[in-house]
Enzyme design. Structure first.
Site, short mmCIF file in Angstrom:
data_model
loop_
_atom_site.label_atom_id
_atom_site.label_comp_id
_atom_site.label_asym_id
_atom_site.label_seq_id
_atom_site.Cartn_x
_atom_site.Cartn_y
_atom_site.Cartn_z
N ASN A 13 0.87 -1.18 0.00
CA ASN A 13 0.00 0.00 0.00
C ASN A 13 0.90 1.23 0.00
OD1 ASN A 13 -1.79 2.05 0.50
ND2 ASN A 13 -2.39 1.35 2.55
N TRP A 14 1.03 1.83 -1.16
CA TRP A 14 1.99 2.95 -1.29
C TRP A 14 1.43 4.26 -0.74
CZ3 TRP A 14 4.47 2.37 -6.87
CH2 TRP A 14 5.08 1.11 -6.96
N GLU A 171 -5.95 -4.78 10.35
CA GLU A 171 -4.92 -3.76 10.59
C GLU A 171 -5.24 -3.01 11.88
OE1 GLU A 171 -2.82 -2.60 6.67
OE2 GLU A 171 -4.54 -1.31 6.92
N GLY A 177 2.01 2.33 10.74
CA GLY A 177 3.00 3.40 10.60
C GLY A 177 3.68 3.80 11.90
N GLY A 238 2.58 -1.14 4.32
CA GLY A 238 2.66 0.28 4.00
C GLY A 238 4.11 0.71 3.83
N GLY A 239 4.67 1.27 4.90
CA GLY A 239 6.02 1.85 4.85
C GLY A 239 7.06 0.96 4.17
P1 PGA Z 1 2.41 0.29 7.67
O1 PGA Z 1 0.98 0.53 6.95
O2 PGA Z 1 2.96 -1.01 7.12
O3 PGA Z 1 3.24 1.48 7.30
O4 PGA Z 1 2.15 0.19 9.13
C1 PGA Z 1 0.09 -0.52 6.70
C2 PGA Z 1 -1.16 0.01 6.08
O5 PGA Z 1 -1.60 1.11 6.47
O6 PGA Z 1 -1.77 -0.63 5.20
#
Ligand code: PGA
Length: 263
Positions: A13-14, A171, A177, A238-239
């Site tokens: 997920n960019w 999640e 994040g 995400g990150g």
């Molecule tokens: P993260 O984000 O890996 O940066 O915690 C995951 C997401 O929000 O899908």
């Protein structure tokens, strides 16, 4: 327990990162290492403005394209929105729906998200329906109650026949994040409960086909332990998905576990 035949899915997920040119560069680096992967499904979800360039970059690879949101109507006066059909013309096959950032900053409700889930399935896209509790909800013992409400309301009208296309992402909001990851046991507890809810909604044969991803600070060094859990069928990353080496390592962690599921 029946044999687990669900193939791992690792989705990046960019979020609101990367211009079209930067996105193409990132995807080129990803496919260099995992562009022919078949034992694990790999998906990248760039911003709308990069879908076309990334789609071109993915040609000839097994990596699939996902979007981060869509509107439930097919077309119309909805300024700023895009439909499932529009995404399909760009060769999008997955769409993230109900991400906690959309719930929090754009006031998306379970009912609104449910309309999108149905429209995505109807438009031949795989919805990745995100659910998860905030820190306050976890600390007050409400995790399962919150997740149940999000699943119950998010899946109204979804049938067992659609199970293979449906993806859920658990999640926990406090892990997104933040660098704080749910322990494998915590994630499994929630995801095992989600499996039971899916069985209730879709029937247990269909419920067993739905992939449940974990998301929230998944990284190369915690992916393997998370993916070893019976109801963790992949990750929404995400990150770490913005860093090609980290993302590739997470895919490789899934590949390491894949033979245990017969892939
Ligand atoms: P993260 O984000 O890996 O940066 O915690 C995951 C997401 O929000 O899908």
């Amino acid at each position: 327990m029946s044999k687990n035949v669900r193939k791992f899915l690792i989705a990046g997920n960019w979020k609101m990162h990367k211009t079209a040119a930067e996105a193409l560069d990132l995807v080129e680096q990803i496919i260099l290492d995992v562009g022919k992967t078949t034992d694990v499904n790999v998906v990248v979800c760039p911003p709308f403005t990069c879908l076309e360039s990334v789609g071109r970059g993915l040609e000839g690879s097994t990596v699939k394209l996902g979007a981060q949101n869509m509107h439930h109507e097919k077309f119309g006066a909805y300024t700023g929105e895009v439909s499932a059909d529009m995404l399909r013309t760009l060769f999008v096959s997955y769409v993230i729906l109900g991400h906690s950032e959309r719930r929090q900053y754009f006031a998306e409700t379970d009912e609104f998200i449910n309309k999108k889930v149905l429209a995505a399935l109807d438009g031949n896209l795989s919805p990745i329906l995100c659910v998860g509790e905030t820190l306050a909800e976890r600390e007050s013992g409400k995790t399962l109650e919150v997740v149940k409400r999000q699943i119950d309301r998010g899946l109204v009208g979804v049938t067992g026949a659609q199970a293979e296309k449906l993806v859920i992402a658990y999640e926990p909001v406090w892990a997104i994040g933040t660098g704080k990851t749910a322990t494998p046991a915590m994630a499994q507890e929630a995801q095992g409960a989600i499996r039971l809810l899916l069985n209730g909604h879709l029937g247990s044969a269909a419920g067993a086909k739905v992939r449940i991803l974990y998301g929230g600070s998944m990284k190369a060094d915690n992916a393997e332990a998370l993916l070893a859990q019976p109801d963790i069928d992949g990750g929404l990353v995400g990150g770490a998905s913005l860093e090609p080496r980290s993302f590739v390592k997470i895919v490789q962690a899934a590949q390491k576990q894949a033979p245990k599921r017969g892939h």
